[in-house]
Design a protein around this motif. Structure first.
Motif, PDB file in Angstrom:
ATOM      1  N   SER A 109      -5.410  11.236  -3.707  1.00 28.60           N
ATOM      2  CA  SER A 109      -4.750  10.429  -4.733  1.00 28.60           C
ATOM      3  C   SER A 109      -3.793   9.450  -4.064  1.00 28.60           C
ATOM      4  O   SER A 109      -3.026   9.812  -3.174  1.00 28.60           O
ATOM      5  N   VAL A 153      -6.320   3.756  -9.522  1.00 31.40           N
ATOM      6  CA  VAL A 153      -7.739   3.994  -9.790  1.00 31.40           C
ATOM      7  C   VAL A 153      -8.522   2.721  -9.495  1.00 31.40           C
ATOM      8  O   VAL A 153      -8.073   1.626  -9.799  1.00 31.40           O
ATOM      9  N   SER A 188      -3.436   4.325 -13.407  1.00 25.83           N
ATOM     10  CA  SER A 188      -4.042   5.303 -14.309  1.00 25.83           C
ATOM     11  C   SER A 188      -2.983   5.665 -15.352  1.00 25.83           C
ATOM     12  O   SER A 188      -1.869   5.155 -15.327  1.00 25.83           O
ATOM     13  N   ASN A 189      -3.312   6.566 -16.230  1.00 24.33           N
ATOM     14  CA  ASN A 189      -2.344   7.055 -17.211  1.00 24.33           C
ATOM     15  C   ASN A 189      -1.619   8.287 -16.694  1.00 24.33           C
ATOM     16  O   ASN A 189      -0.985   8.994 -17.462  1.00 24.33           O
TER      17      ASN A 189
END
Length: 117
Positions: A53, A44, A74-75
């Protein structure tokens, strides 16, 4: 030798294997092999398009080599099988995965050793 509260992280830029050395228990920890769909987090950053992505590699770069200041993990997992996954990241993830020796992929192949200081 690191003190009880120092930790070093050694990173292989060829196989992306990581080794942690030090910490409270002076641990040498080598995380195990993970398959491609469980190994990479999604990158991100401002400047990355939302419709593609990318897999976070290291040092503010995606696996495909895009570098953006302030990039982070990111998570969420980066899932290479998704249609929105970057093809260049997918290709590089496959190359990196192929670099892990087959004998080091099983359970117990990557272990942790601790020494109480």
């Amino acid at each position: 030798m690191p003190t009880a509260w120092e930790e070093e992280i050694w990173f292989c830029s060829w196989s992306y294997a990581v080794t942690h050395v030090g910490g409270e228990w002076f641990e040498v920890a080598r995380p195990p092999y993970l398959p491609v769909d469980m190994r990479w987090e999604r990158a991100v950053a401002h400047g990355l398009t939302a419709d593609v992505s990318h897999a976070f590699g290291t040092f503010d770069r995606t696996l495909s080599g895009i570098q953006v200041a302030g990039m982070s993990l990111s998570n969420y997992w980066w899932l290479p099988e998704r249609e929105s996954a970057c093809g260049a990241c997918r290709d590089m993830a496959g190359v990196i995965d192929g670099r892990w020796p087959q004998p080091l992929r099983g359970e117990g192949a990557r272990v942790s050793a601790t020494l109480r200081l």
